[in-house]
Design an enzyme around this catalytic site. Structure first.
Site, mmCIF file in Angstrom:
data_model
loop_
_atom_site.group_PDB
_atom_site.id
_atom_site.type_symbol
_atom_site.label_atom_id
_atom_site.label_comp_id
_atom_site.label_asym_id
_atom_site.label_seq_id
_atom_site.Cartn_x
_atom_site.Cartn_y
_atom_site.Cartn_z
ATOM 1 N N GLU A 164 0.837 -1.214 0.000
ATOM 2 C CA GLU A 164 0.000 0.000 0.000
ATOM 3 C C GLU A 164 0.867 1.257 0.000
ATOM 4 O O GLU A 164 0.566 2.239 -0.674
ATOM 5 C CB GLU A 164 -0.935 -0.019 1.214
ATOM 6 C CG GLU A 164 -1.978 -1.129 1.086
ATOM 7 C CD GLU A 164 -2.923 -1.174 2.264
ATOM 8 O OE1 GLU A 164 -2.472 -1.551 3.358
ATOM 9 O OE2 GLU A 164 -4.101 -0.818 2.094
ATOM 10 N N GLU A 182 -4.277 -9.268 3.554
ATOM 11 C CA GLU A 182 -4.997 -8.925 4.795
ATOM 12 C C GLU A 182 -6.203 -9.819 5.068
ATOM 13 O O GLU A 182 -6.512 -10.115 6.222
ATOM 14 C CB GLU A 182 -5.487 -7.466 4.748
ATOM 15 C CG GLU A 182 -4.420 -6.428 4.979
ATOM 16 C CD GLU A 182 -3.614 -6.075 3.736
ATOM 17 O OE1 GLU A 182 -3.743 -6.797 2.715
ATOM 18 O OE2 GLU A 182 -2.863 -5.096 3.779
#
Ligand code: NAD
Length: 734
Positions: free
Chosen positions: A116, A136
């Site tokens: 990210e 995640e």
């Protein structure tokens, strides 16, 4: 670095005007709070300084970043809020929105928060071997730093959904082809190229791309809705008991339809809620518990080094032996396979080849690796070459006389350092080695079927097994990609022992009025891949009856003796292999209900003299689950109190990896703790009054319930101290 801090970043400004910010937090440069504070400070400095034109972010020692540090997400712990520097605004406003361009130089891992961060940069340069992904969801959360918004804009919705929903990373080459990275370079060229690229952006020679606002890769809106609809249907089918995959799809879709800023807000809100969810707590617990199985007091804390296992021999090329050989050669171990005659040897080798071919068809191994992998296997009919091996795994028929003879032969032919392991599922290892003088190097290596696929390896120690031998086997397990769980020597070891009441409770309920199909349906809904009766069909009634006999002999006080399976077997129904068991099977092994089943149930009831109980006949789903799984919890408590397992979390992993107990419930003990020991114990007490000793709570569970202590609490605070019992296994080294 301050000895208390967990990582940092370092900034270095070169004569070229590029500030190189390096993440330093071994082993994987995770984004701890300290790293993130340090990163935001370095950024402020780089943006402030007049001699800095552009920024390159990288990770120390060839690893960009393994992602957000999840130690703060510990299973049952209080969860800390993220610092401001970990907020999505930092990445969007400070990094992506800066007046100076940033380039990510990616090698090794760029996972989760690591990717990210890289996606918030204006370009990404990568090595071909780097792994990039947003895993995640496997922890019950969703990407929370803009990943749900930037990834679809960089590579399109379909592929980004695939990456997030499967949690699987991709390699640098693929990331380049998809547009996630801008260039692939050799590791030695990485920083130099990234610097140049960053300067090129600042000097308008290369485009200054803000991933968050890129739309060229996004599918048209109508298609977006279709893709999301299809993805929702898929995840509802595959994971009906968890919400986070659906929430992830909602957040992505919202961002594409209403714009990335709205998407970011929705992502932040959802992340906050999901990080507090029971699903996330359970999955994070499993994540840490799996890593903790190889931390064993008295064995892995002695500073001993595992000794190299270079070559392995397997005795017996049947179902298990061929699977074990497959697992070994797939991981580059040269293997000798011994069988009884040429015919059986060829059958065993053909089984191994068939296993490899199936892996190839699934894309697990490339076509060109087939011949090389097979060449690691050598078939033999005697023990002459066994002197070269460091480990033997015996996987012959479950017969004590045959196994004793084999171990006597192994002692004669193998070198004195060679580990002698048995894959027995039921026989006492001390008996197997009784006719040898090699007790310190005899150990159980209990694989689960199919051995090349199932991820668990129970390492079974006797009180004589040397810690060095255990350590060597733990090391080998990891090399063949198995999770090792060390257990003591008892009937059924950990997995089979704690799950024997599973089928027994289910048959008891059937005799008292519940229907097998209803039980299977409820248990599957709970999250098991199949119910106890479908499982009995798969395993085969021969094995089911033999195993039940072992447990009835060993634990007569807490076994339910039912004739149901025996009656069916007498009528030539032995499960899936005969295409008739509790279900009927077609040529594609698809199960369908069989109305004749009731006939066998009636007969079993009349033999056992048990009357149908209307309460059991109409048992609510919740009670079905509890009456089947609480006896499993009870047995797991016995296993723990007897020191058969090292710690409660090992039994969580054993249940998840050995029996496919749903990971999102955290494993059998974590699940019981989530309901409360008092509750579990009181229900067992209630049933034991109505239905007998099978349900009697054991002392360990009763003690914990009385004191209100969870099953996974430190054993030192409990009179039943498993670690003290465990002490019987701690001896000197080889
Ligand atoms: P299997 O009958 O499929 O295979 C046994 C093989 O051993 C046969 O091919 C036989 O020819 C060979 N054999 C017998 N004596 C031999 C000798 N002296 N030298 C060389 N080969 C010999 O049995 P299996 O299901 O593979 O089980 C093997 C072992 O693994 C048993 O101890 C069993 O309890 C254990 N186990 C089985 C499972 C399972 O699901 N089947 C799971 C875990 C452990």
């Amino acid at each position: 670095m301050d000895s208390r801090s967990k990582g940092r970043t370092a900034v270095e400004v070169g004569a070229d005007g590029v500030a190189l910010i390096t993440i330093i937090n071994p082993p994987v440069n995770s984004l701890s709070f300290d790293v993130l504070y340090s990163l935001s400070e370095n950024y402020e400095e780089a943006l402030r300084r007049n001699d800095v034109k552009a920024i390159v972010i990288t990770g120390e020692k060839g690893k960009f970043s393994g992602g957000f540090d999840i130690t703060g997400l510990g299973g049952s712990q209080e969860r800390k809020p993220k610092p401001d520097s970990m907020s999505v605004d930092f990445l969007s406003d400070v990094v992506e929105g800066a007046k100076k361009p940033s380039v990510a130089a990616v090698d090794g891992l760029a996972l989760g928060g690591g990717l990210e961060l890289a996606m918030a940069c204006h370009a990404r340069i990568s090595t071909s071997s780097a792994q990039l992904g947003l895993p995640e969801l496997q922890l019950g959360i969703i990407p929370g730093l803009g990943g749900t918004q930037r990834l679809p804009r960089l590579i399109g919705l379909s592929k980004s959904l695939d990456m997030m929903l499967t949690s699987k990373p991709i390699k640098g080459e693929e990331a380049h082809a998809l547009g996630l990275v801008d260039a692939i370079v050799l590791p030695a060229e990485l920083i130099k190229t990234a610097r140049r690229w960053a300067l090129d952006i600042s000097e308008y020679r290369r485009p200054w791309v803000l991933s968050l606002y890129k739309t060229s890769k996004l599918e048209p809106l109508k298609e977006v809705r279709e893709i999301c609809k299809f993805a929702r249907a898929q995840v509802q089918k595959e994971a009906p008991n968890v919400k986070h995959p659906l929430i992830c799809i909602d957040v992505i879709e919202e961002g594409i339809i209403s714009g990335p800023r709205v998407g970011l807000r929705k992502e932040a809100e959802a992340s906050q809620v999901l990080s507090q969810s029971d699903t996330s707590k359970s999955l994070v617990h499993v994540f840490f518990a799996q890593r903790a199985t190889s931390k064993i007091p008295g064995i892995t804390d002695r500073g001993m080094m595992p000794r190299q296992v270079n070559k392995v021999a397997v005795v017996g090329g049947g179902l298990m032996g061929s699977g074990i050989v497959t697992a070994l050669i797939l991981n580059n171990f040269p293997v000798i396979l011994k069988e009884m005659n040429e015919n059986l040897l060829q059958t065993g080798i053909n089984r191994v080849k068939a296993n490899l071919k199936r892996q190839m068809a699934k894309g697990t191994i490339p076509l060109e690796k087939f011949d090389k992998t097979v060449s690691l296997l050598k078939g033999v009919l005697n023990y002459e070459s066994f002197k070269e091996v460091d480990l033997v795994i015996e996987a012959v028929v479950e017969n004590i006389v045959v196994k004793q003879q084999i171990f006597t032969d192994l002692e004669k032919y193998c070198g004195p350092h060679c580990i002698l392991a048995s894959n027995t599922s039921t026989i006492d290892l001390t008996l197997i080695g009784a006719k040898t003088q090699s007790h310190d190097r005899i150990v159980g290596a209990h694989f689960f079927s199919p051995a090349h696929i199932m991820p668990l390896l129970e390492i079974v120690q006797t009180p004589q097994t040397s810690p060095q031998v255990i350590l060597n086997l733990i090391s080998l397990a990891k090399k063949i990609k198995k999770t090792p769980v060390l257990v003591g020597n008892c009937t059924g070891f950990a997995v089979n022992r704690i799950f024997f009441p599973y089928t027994q409770a289910a048959t008891m309920l059937v005799e008292r009025g519940a229907h097998p199909y209803k039980i299977d349906q409820v248990v599957t809904k709970f999250g098991m891949p199949m119910g106890p009766f479908r499982l009995a069909d798969l395993v085969g009634f021969g094995v089911a009856i033999a195993t039940a006999k072992q447990f009835i002999n060993e634990f007569p006080d807490r076994t339910h003796r039912s004739m149901l399976i025996s009656i069916m077997q007498e009528d030539k129904r032995a499960g899936e292999s005969t295409r008739k068991g509790f279900y009927l099977y077609d040529e594609k092994r698809r199960a369908s209900p069989d109305p004749e089943l009731n006939k066998y149930i009636e007969k079993a009831r009349s033999i056992s003299g048990i009357a149908v109980d209307p309460k059991i006949q109409n048992l609510p789903e919740k009670d079905i689950i509890e009456m089947i799984f609480f006896p499993v919890v009870n047995e797991a408590c016995r296993v723990l109190s007897e020191g058969i397992a090292v710690k409660a979390s090992d039994l969580d992993i054993a249940s998840v990896l050995g029996m496919s107990f749903p990971a999102y419930r955290g494993g059998i003990m974590f699940w019981a703790d989530s309901l409360g020991t008092k509750y579990v114990c009181s229900r067992l007490e209630e049933w034991s009054k109505d239905y007998g000793g099978f349900f009697n709570p054991c002392n360990y569970l009763a003690q914990r319930a009385a004191q209100g202590i969870p099953l996974d609490a430190d054993t030192a605070s409990c009179p039943y101290d498993a670690l003290k019992t465990w002490g019987q296994y701690n001896r000197g080294c080889l």
